[in-house]
Design a protein around this motif. Structure first.
Motif, short mmCIF file in Angstrom:
data_model
loop_
_atom_site.label_atom_id
_atom_site.label_comp_id
_atom_site.label_asym_id
_atom_site.label_seq_id
_atom_site.Cartn_x
_atom_site.Cartn_y
_atom_site.Cartn_z
N UNK A 139 0.83 -1.20 0.00
CA UNK A 139 0.00 0.00 0.00
C UNK A 139 0.86 1.25 0.00
N UNK A 140 1.94 1.23 0.79
CA UNK A 140 2.83 2.39 0.85
C UNK A 140 3.54 2.57 -0.47
N UNK A 141 4.00 1.47 -1.06
CA UNK A 141 4.67 1.56 -2.37
C UNK A 141 3.71 2.10 -3.41
N UNK A 142 2.46 1.70 -3.32
CA UNK A 142 1.46 2.20 -4.27
C UNK A 142 1.27 3.70 -4.12
N UNK A 199 6.40 11.81 -4.66
CA UNK A 199 6.10 10.54 -4.01
C UNK A 199 6.08 10.71 -2.49
N UNK A 200 7.04 11.47 -1.99
CA UNK A 200 7.08 11.76 -0.55
C UNK A 200 5.80 12.48 -0.10
N UNK A 201 5.36 13.45 -0.90
CA UNK A 201 4.18 14.22 -0.53
C UNK A 201 2.92 13.37 -0.55
N UNK A 202 2.85 12.43 -1.50
CA UNK A 202 1.67 11.57 -1.57
C UNK A 202 1.56 10.65 -0.36
N UNK A 203 2.69 10.14 0.08
CA UNK A 203 2.66 9.30 1.28
C UNK A 203 2.24 10.11 2.50
N UNK A 204 2.77 11.35 2.62
CA UNK A 204 2.44 12.19 3.75
C UNK A 204 0.97 12.61 3.74
N UNK A 205 0.44 12.87 2.54
CA UNK A 205 -0.95 13.29 2.42
C UNK A 205 -1.95 12.19 2.71
N UNK A 206 -1.48 10.97 2.79
CA UNK A 206 -2.41 9.88 3.10
C UNK A 206 -3.01 10.04 4.49
#
Length: 797
Positions: A65-68, A86-93
């Motif tokens: 899920x994190x890789x996605x 990519x960093x921002x997308x993980x943080x925005x989750x």
């Protein structure tokens, strides 16, 4: 010489600086050359290509899920900007407290720290609002991921809820208590603070209406000694905005079309424990209706015919309500004449010299739109037909925006729904519209517990069970028990507001009652059933037709300690008739000018009624009543003047004689200053050879009463709910035709007009309305029974 020496020295310095500049240029050239030489190598260092991705620190969230979330594909070149995305997308989750991306050769390492899971939510320090109420305000929930930003929003929502109650100094702080397994308890620490009272509400710029009158308009009230009984003396922003609007409506409905609220400022007191609310207004001039005309742009709509339908006249104080009523009247006339899509456009011309507004009602053709369907959602209990009955428009009818707005108000007026929204959208074609009705149900049943007191009946208890939307059919079902010291009544009621789907109200009441009045020497028992139909016969008129069956009797209380009957010979004759029944039909016609009256400060009510008994049963009679009430507000609407006239006539047609309970008996609600039955014919027969006499009131076949009231402020703060009143009553009750007066000594059969003056204290409290009447009879008969004080209390809680 001096100049030459200086020149030589200057030239030597110039050669030295030239060598230095040459060395600097050479260094810059070398740096630029090296930069160009190594530029491709630098650009290539900002691109990455990962063959594998490793995730560290995740406990609940799957690695895949994190890789996605990253969106990075193995073996594909990734720029530094894409890596940052990519960093921002993980943080925005929203599920990670920290995120770190570490490239190591062809491997991307993602280090995360997950937010903790909320184990439970609790509130500390709250007393005014319950935990279950606060839980409905927060987004955070147990077994969900803790998010600090969400918790801060929750705290703001809680503080806003306290602010709505006037507790502007409240503070809410979210805290977390860490538990094992990455869990936390979320605690909202609440400091409720004190309510911020409004010490004074004052107005600036008002000349026509006093501060006292305007305080009665606004919802915000001044704090006072009785503040525990009111909830409107706290400073709430939304209420102030509402007050601005009601002030505009108040002035506009009285012709002040230029009125505006310049500002509404709350100033803190020097002690900083309360506020002064100062409302700055500009009243402007009062306008009246000027010339009224109707013009038509539609050939089939005759302007003269439509003009004759108008009620508004020149010289009447301008109010938008009269304009709206006139438009509705004209559009209704168009429907009756079969003219579809007629719209009325009011065109207003302002005459500042004579302060009038000329109104031209222009009849135009509106867009050809039809109602395709009416969609209703959210009614989990109420049947669709109950809501559809609020519409005068059905599918296929021409679309009338005014009718849809009025239908929405009728739906809200039902009281069945917490919210009721009516919107219009385009249908399957541009010429069709769909009306969407979205409602939210609310409880419609109630259990009322109340207490009552009056000088006539003493203390009592009232219990009422009511369901206003029985089985979702819009029907009203009620059962009421009223017990007082001298009376008891049990009544069952049923109402169908739209019988057979029409604007026809059907009501059915049945019950039993007993009285044990201290003002008479007999008791009564009664059972009754009365169905009725009510319907509008005009814009301001209502007609009720009814049937009544009742069976009643007068019950003797026996003898006194000397063995003499408590009741006189006339009453004993009536008691001897036993149980008698009546079967009657009747009507009541009501005209109320206040519904669409031209003067918002004046109005009158007319009621005429008649009942004929003789359709079976033991009694035969015709009973007629009339009532007229006229009221006007004067002196900036602070003083209420009211005149009331009541009259009744009983024509007894039975072979048997009438009884006291068949005839009229004046209560204190009809004629003040006397006991119930205190005026009118009486039996004052002697008891044997003693000097004592019977003294029984017998009622009368005719009565007429006129009452004049003036109610005015006492100078106390309006929120105390205290007003004063003066009254003057004049009335008469007479005639005993068809009564069996054998053996009695009758006084007052011919009647005479009594007169009473008095003072009233009217007090509206949180327990109900209280009225204290202090009266003095200035003209009476020697046998009348005065009552100089009367107090009525009725409370519901």
């Amino acid at each position: 010489m001096l100049w030459g020496t200086n020149a030589g020295k200057s030239c030597g310095g110039c050669r030295s600086r030239t060598k230095m500049l040459y060395r600097q240029v050479s260094a810059i050239s070398l740096a630029v050359a090296l930069g160009f030489a190594f530029a491709p190598t630098f650009a290539e260092a900002q691109n990455y290509q990962f063959n594998s991705v490793q995730v560290e620190g995740n406990q609940r969230i799957q690695t895949s899920t994190i890789v996605a979330y990253t969106g990075i594909e193995r073996g594909k070149t990734v720029s530094a900007g894409q890596l940052n995305d990519a960093y921002q997308r993980i943080l925005d989750s929203g599920v990670f407290e920290t995120v770190e991306l570490v490239p190591r050769g062809n491997t991307l390492i993602i280090k995360v720290t997950e937010f903790a899971t909320i184990s439970q939510i609790s509130f500390e320090g709250n007393r005014r609002l319950k935990d279950e109420d606060l839980l409905g305000l927060v987004e955070s929930a147990p077994r969900r991921v803790f998010n600090p930003s969400v918790a801060e929003r929750d705290a703001a929502n809680i503080a806003e809820a306290y602010g709505a109650q006037g507790r502007l100094a409240s503070r809410v702080t979210p805290r977390i208590i860490r538990r094992s397994d990455n869990r936390v308890d979320l605690v909202f620490e609440i400091s409720e603070g004190d309510t911020t009272e409004v010490e004074r509400v004052s107005f600036v710029g008002n000349r026509v209406y006093s501060d006292r009158r305007l305080r009665r308009v606004v919802e915000t009230k001044q704090a006072g000694l009785l503040r525990a009984l009111i909830k409107s003396d706290t400073l709430i922003e939304d209420r102030i905005e509402f007050d601005k609007q009601v002030l505009r409506d108040f002035y506009l409905s009285r012709g002040y079309v230029d009125f505006r609220v310049n500002s509404a400022n709350a100033e803190v007191t020097s002690e900083r424990d309360a506020f002064f609310l100062v409302v700055d207004v500009t009243e402007g001039q009062q306008f009246k209706f000027g010339q009224i005309s109707v013009s038509s742009e539609i050939s089939e709509a005759d302007s003269d015919t439509f003009f004759d339908a108008l009620r508004v006249k020149p010289g009447v104080i301008y109010t938008p309500l009269l304009v709206e009523n006139s438009i509705e009247r004209l559009e209704t006339l168009a429907i009756r004449q079969g003219i579809d899509f007629l719209r009325v456009e009011p065109r207003i011309s302002r005459n500042d010299r004579d302060l009038t507004l000329d109104i031209e009602f222009v009849l135009v053709r509106g867009p050809r739109l039809f109602v395709e369907r009416i969609d209703i959602e959210g009614n989990t209990t109420t049947l669709d037909r109950v809501i559809r009955q609020r519409f005068k428009t059905v599918e296929g009818d021409p679309f009338n925006p005014r009718e849809i707005r009025e239908s929405a108000e009728r739906i809200r007026a039902l009281g069945f729904f917490a919210t009721a929204e009516v919107d219009v959208r385009e249908g399957s074609s541009p010429s069709q519209v769909v009306v969407d009705v979205d409602v939210e149900e609310q409880p419609t049943g109630s259990l009322n517990l109340g207490g009552a007191y009056s000088v006539d009946d003493g203390f009592g208890v009232a219990i009422g069970l009511t369901e206003n939307n029985f089985l979702g059919r819009g029907q009203r079902l009620s059962f009421n028990i009223s017990t007082a010291q001298d009376s008891e009544e049990y009544v069952f009621g049923f109402t169908e507001p739209h019988l057979l789907g029409r604007d026809l109200r059907f009501s059915l009441d049945l019950g039993v009652s007993e009285t044990d009045s201290s003002f008479s020497e007999y008791d009564t028992k009664r059972a009754f059933i009365t169905p009725s139909l009510s319907f509008k016969t005009g814009e301001n008129t209502l007609l009720q037709v009814r049937y009544l069956w009742d069976r009643d009797e007068m019950v003797s209380r026996g003898d006194d300690s000397n063995g003499d009957p408590l009741a006189g010979p006339v009453v004993r004759n009536e008691i001897g008739q036993g149980e008698l029944s009546s079967s009657s039909v009747g009507f009541t016609y009501t005209y109320d000018s206040r519904i669409t009256g031209l003067d918002p400060n004046a109005g009158f009510l007319v009621q005429l009624g008649a009942d004929y008994a003789g359709l079976g049963g033991d009694n035969e009679y015709v009973k007629t009543t009339a009532k007229l009430i006229a009221q006007k507000l004067v002196f900036n609407e602070e003083v209420t003047l009211r005149a009331t006239f009541e009259a009744g006539a009983l024509s007894w047609l039975s072979n048997d004689s009438s009884r006291s309970i068949d005839r009229y008996i004046l209560s204190t609600n009809v004629m003040r200053g006397f006991e119930p039955g205190g005026i009118g014919p009486r039996d004052q027969s002697a008891i044997g050879t003693t000097t004592s006499n019977y003294d029984d009131f017998l009622g009368g076949n005719y009565y007429a009463v006129a009452k004049f009231d003036a109610e005015f402020p006492l100078g106390l703060p309006e929120e105390y709910g205290m007003r004063g009143g003066l009254f003057y009553d004049i009335g008469n009750l007479w005639d005993l035709s068809n009564a069996n007066t054998t053996g009695g000594t009758i006084v007052g059969e011919g009647g005479s007009f009594r007169q009473t003056i008095g003072f009233s204290l009217l007090w509206t409290t949180g327990f109900g309305p209280l009225r204290f009447n202090f009266s003095k009879a200035i003209k009476k008969e020697s046998y009348d029974k005065e009552q100089s004080f009367d107090l009525t209390i009725q409370a519901r809680f």
